[in-house]
Each structure stands twice: as structure tokens, then as C-alpha cells.
Design a protein around this motif. Structure first.
Motif, mmCIF file in Angstrom:
data_model
loop_
_atom_site.group_PDB
_atom_site.id
_atom_site.type_symbol
_atom_site.label_atom_id
_atom_site.label_comp_id
_atom_site.label_asym_id
_atom_site.label_seq_id
_atom_site.Cartn_x
_atom_site.Cartn_y
_atom_site.Cartn_z
ATOM 1 N N LEU A 5 -1.224 13.028 -0.829
ATOM 2 C CA LEU A 5 -2.106 12.445 0.183
ATOM 3 C C LEU A 5 -2.964 13.493 0.879
ATOM 4 O O LEU A 5 -4.077 13.203 1.308
ATOM 5 C CB LEU A 5 -1.292 11.651 1.204
ATOM 6 N N LYS A 6 -2.466 14.721 0.999
ATOM 7 C CA LYS A 6 -3.271 15.780 1.638
ATOM 8 C C LYS A 6 -4.505 16.078 0.800
ATOM 9 O O LYS A 6 -5.592 16.237 1.328
ATOM 10 C CB LYS A 6 -2.430 17.029 1.868
ATOM 11 N N ALA A 7 -4.349 16.139 -0.511
ATOM 12 C CA ALA A 7 -5.492 16.386 -1.393
ATOM 13 C C ALA A 7 -6.448 15.202 -1.373
ATOM 14 O O ALA A 7 -7.660 15.367 -1.375
ATOM 15 C CB ALA A 7 -5.014 16.660 -2.814
ATOM 16 N N LEU A 8 -5.884 13.987 -1.343
ATOM 17 C CA LEU A 8 -6.731 12.792 -1.323
ATOM 18 C C LEU A 8 -7.400 12.586 0.029
ATOM 19 O O LEU A 8 -8.418 11.900 0.112
ATOM 20 C CB LEU A 8 -5.903 11.551 -1.666
ATOM 21 N N GLY A 9 -6.830 13.141 1.089
ATOM 22 C CA GLY A 9 -7.360 12.945 2.433
ATOM 23 C C GLY A 9 -8.781 13.443 2.610
ATOM 24 O O GLY A 9 -9.488 13.011 3.505
ATOM 25 N N THR A 10 -9.234 14.362 1.753
ATOM 26 C CA THR A 10 -10.586 14.894 1.863
ATOM 27 C C THR A 10 -11.552 14.212 0.900
ATOM 28 O O THR A 10 -12.733 14.508 0.900
ATOM 29 C CB THR A 10 -10.579 16.413 1.576
ATOM 30 N N THR A 11 -11.043 13.303 0.072
ATOM 31 C CA THR A 11 -11.854 12.608 -0.918
ATOM 32 C C THR A 11 -12.113 11.185 -0.448
ATOM 33 O O THR A 11 -11.169 10.433 -0.228
ATOM 34 C CB THR A 11 -11.112 12.564 -2.270
ATOM 35 N N ALA A 47 -6.023 4.162 5.674
ATOM 36 C CA ALA A 47 -6.498 5.054 6.739
ATOM 37 C C ALA A 47 -5.329 5.545 7.588
ATOM 38 O O ALA A 47 -5.275 6.725 7.967
ATOM 39 C CB ALA A 47 -7.534 4.346 7.604
ATOM 40 N N ALA A 48 -4.376 4.681 7.861
ATOM 41 C CA ALA A 48 -3.192 5.073 8.633
ATOM 42 C C ALA A 48 -2.364 6.101 7.871
ATOM 43 O O ALA A 48 -1.687 6.930 8.498
ATOM 44 C CB ALA A 48 -2.336 3.845 8.963
ATOM 45 N N GLN A 49 -2.432 6.096 6.554
ATOM 46 C CA GLN A 49 -1.724 7.077 5.720
ATOM 47 C C GLN A 49 -2.463 8.415 5.705
ATOM 48 O O GLN A 49 -1.979 9.373 5.110
ATOM 49 C CB GLN A 49 -1.589 6.553 4.290
ATOM 50 N N GLY A 50 -3.648 8.466 6.311
ATOM 51 C CA GLY A 50 -4.397 9.715 6.369
ATOM 52 C C GLY A 50 -5.485 9.846 5.329
ATOM 53 O O GLY A 50 -6.102 10.906 5.208
ATOM 54 N N LEU A 51 -5.757 8.774 4.587
ATOM 55 C CA LEU A 51 -6.806 8.840 3.572
ATOM 56 C C LEU A 51 -8.172 8.558 4.191
ATOM 57 O O LEU A 51 -8.277 7.841 5.187
ATOM 58 C CB LEU A 51 -6.511 7.839 2.464
ATOM 59 N N LEU A 52 -9.205 9.124 3.594
ATOM 60 C CA LEU A 52 -10.576 8.940 4.067
ATOM 61 C C LEU A 52 -11.150 7.689 3.406
ATOM 62 O O LEU A 52 -11.575 7.718 2.251
ATOM 63 C CB LEU A 52 -11.417 10.168 3.724
ATOM 64 N N VAL A 58 0.843 -1.205 0.000
ATOM 65 C CA VAL A 58 0.000 0.000 0.000
ATOM 66 C C VAL A 58 0.873 1.249 0.000
ATOM 67 O O VAL A 58 0.583 2.220 -0.711
ATOM 68 C CB VAL A 58 -0.975 0.000 1.193
ATOM 69 N N GLN A 59 1.941 1.234 0.765
ATOM 70 C CA GLN A 59 2.840 2.389 0.783
ATOM 71 C C GLN A 59 3.421 2.643 -0.609
ATOM 72 O O GLN A 59 3.514 3.789 -1.046
ATOM 73 C CB GLN A 59 3.954 2.179 1.803
ATOM 74 N N ARG A 60 3.790 1.580 -1.311
ATOM 75 C CA ARG A 60 4.313 1.745 -2.674
ATOM 76 C C ARG A 60 3.225 2.209 -3.637
ATOM 77 O O ARG A 60 3.480 2.970 -4.559
ATOM 78 C CB ARG A 60 4.940 0.453 -3.164
#
Length: 186
Positions: A59-65, A97-102, A50-52
Motif C-alpha cells: 500500500l505504501k508503493a500504491l499510495g503515490t500512484t 482512500a481510508a487505506q491510504g491510497l490516492l 475492499v480490505q480483502r
């Protein structure tokens, strides 16, 4: 003394040696420890995959999607999976989720079709409808293929509006006792 007696003694000693420690001669239970389980290479390999997969994404932009994670399915029959596919999907969702994604949890929704033997399947004809219900812009989909010594996993992040593959990552798991058990069907 019969000719089999020395052979029997050697076999008995070998069997007993597997059940005792050399220094104390006490019985040792051959089960994994909590420390060994927490250091599982299976979990680590899936986490790294998943990290790869998301490496280099904003990720900041994806975190709200909102994002969905589909059940990883058998490449030979996309309507079927095994405990391996469901376990992989759970671990991928946790890592995203641990990476900060919603990440939306599909099992909490009653309006998503969940087949008892397979899980939350994300077939292309259902993709747009399910994504629209959850306002999800992307979905993680994947397949597995069991071979002689390894099981090959293919992951893709797919845009739900266009079906475009944003990212992909392939990796393999060794067909050890755990993976073979998770591949087994009822």
C-alpha cells in the motif's frame, strides 16, 4: 354478541400490541436508530471486501500512484447500473482512500463522460484514455448480479496499461429490503 366479535378483538389486540411497548403501553415508532444505521452490515461487508481486495498489496508503493474507481455495473449489461452499483463504488472509493491510497474523484472532472442513469462507466475501450488523462496506474472495476436470495459482487483491481488483473475478490450481499431498493431502476 356475534361470532366475529371475539375474532375482531383478538386481531385488534394483536395490531395494537405491535404499536405499544409491553411495559408502558406507549406508542413506539418503528424506525431505525442512528446507532443501527451506523452499524450497517451493508457498509461493513463492502468495507471488508475492499480490505480483502488489497490485502497483501504494498500500500505504501500504491499510495503515490493515482487510482480510479469505476461504477459497479450490471453483469448482464455493462452499460447499465442501479443505485446499488453507484453506492458500492462510492463506498469502495472511501475505503481505498481510508487505506491510504490516492483515489481520484471522477465526478469533479468535466471531461469525463458521465451518463445520467449510470454514473462513471469504465468500459475497456475507454479505460486507457481515461487512465491516461488522470495518470492512473490502476482502476477498481466491478460487476453485480442479482439472484433469487443474494446479489453477487465481483471486484477487480486492473492495471490500466496492460489490462492485467492484479487482484480480485468476490462476495455476496443478501437481498434484504435495502439491497432490493438499491437494485430497483427508475
Amino acid at each position: 354478541m356475534s361470532r366475529l366479535a371475539p375474532f375482531t378483538l383478538i386481531i385488534s389486540a394483536a395490531v395494537l400490541a405491535g404499536c405499544t411497548t409491553p411495559s408502558t403501553g406507549t406508542y413506539v415508532k418503528l424506525e431505525p436508530t442512528y446507532e443501527e444505521a451506523s452499524a450497517s452490515q451493508f457498509v461493513g461487508a463492502n468495507r471488508e471486501a475492499v480490505q480483502r481486495l488489497v490485502a497483501g498489496l504494498d500500500l505504501k508503493a500504491l499510495g503515490t500512484t493515482p487510482m480510479l474507481v469505476a461504477t459497479v455495473v450490471n453483469v448482464n449489461d455493462l452499460r447499465k447500473t442501479a443505485p446499488l452499483g453507484r453506492t458500492l463504488s462510492e463506498q469502495y472509493a472511501s475505503q481505498l482512500a481510508a487505506q491510504g491510497l490516492l483515489v481520484k474523484e471522477l465526478k469533479l472532472r468535466g471531461d469525463i463522460y458521465v451518463r445520467e442513469e449510470t454514473g462513471e462507466l469504465m468500459l475497456s475501450r475507454e479505460l486507457k484514455d481515461i487512465a491516461q488523462i488522470h495518470s492512473a496506474a490502476m482502476v477498481l472495476v466491478g460487476t453485480y448480479s442479482a439472484a433469487a436470495t443474494s446479489t453477487f459482487i465481483s471486484l477487480k483491481l486492473v492495471r490500466t496499461d496492460t489490462g492485467q488483473i492484479v487482484r480480485g475478490h468476490d462476495y455476496a450481499l443478501p437481498n434484504n429490503a435495502d439491497v432490493l431498493k438499491l437494485l430497483a431502476q427508475k
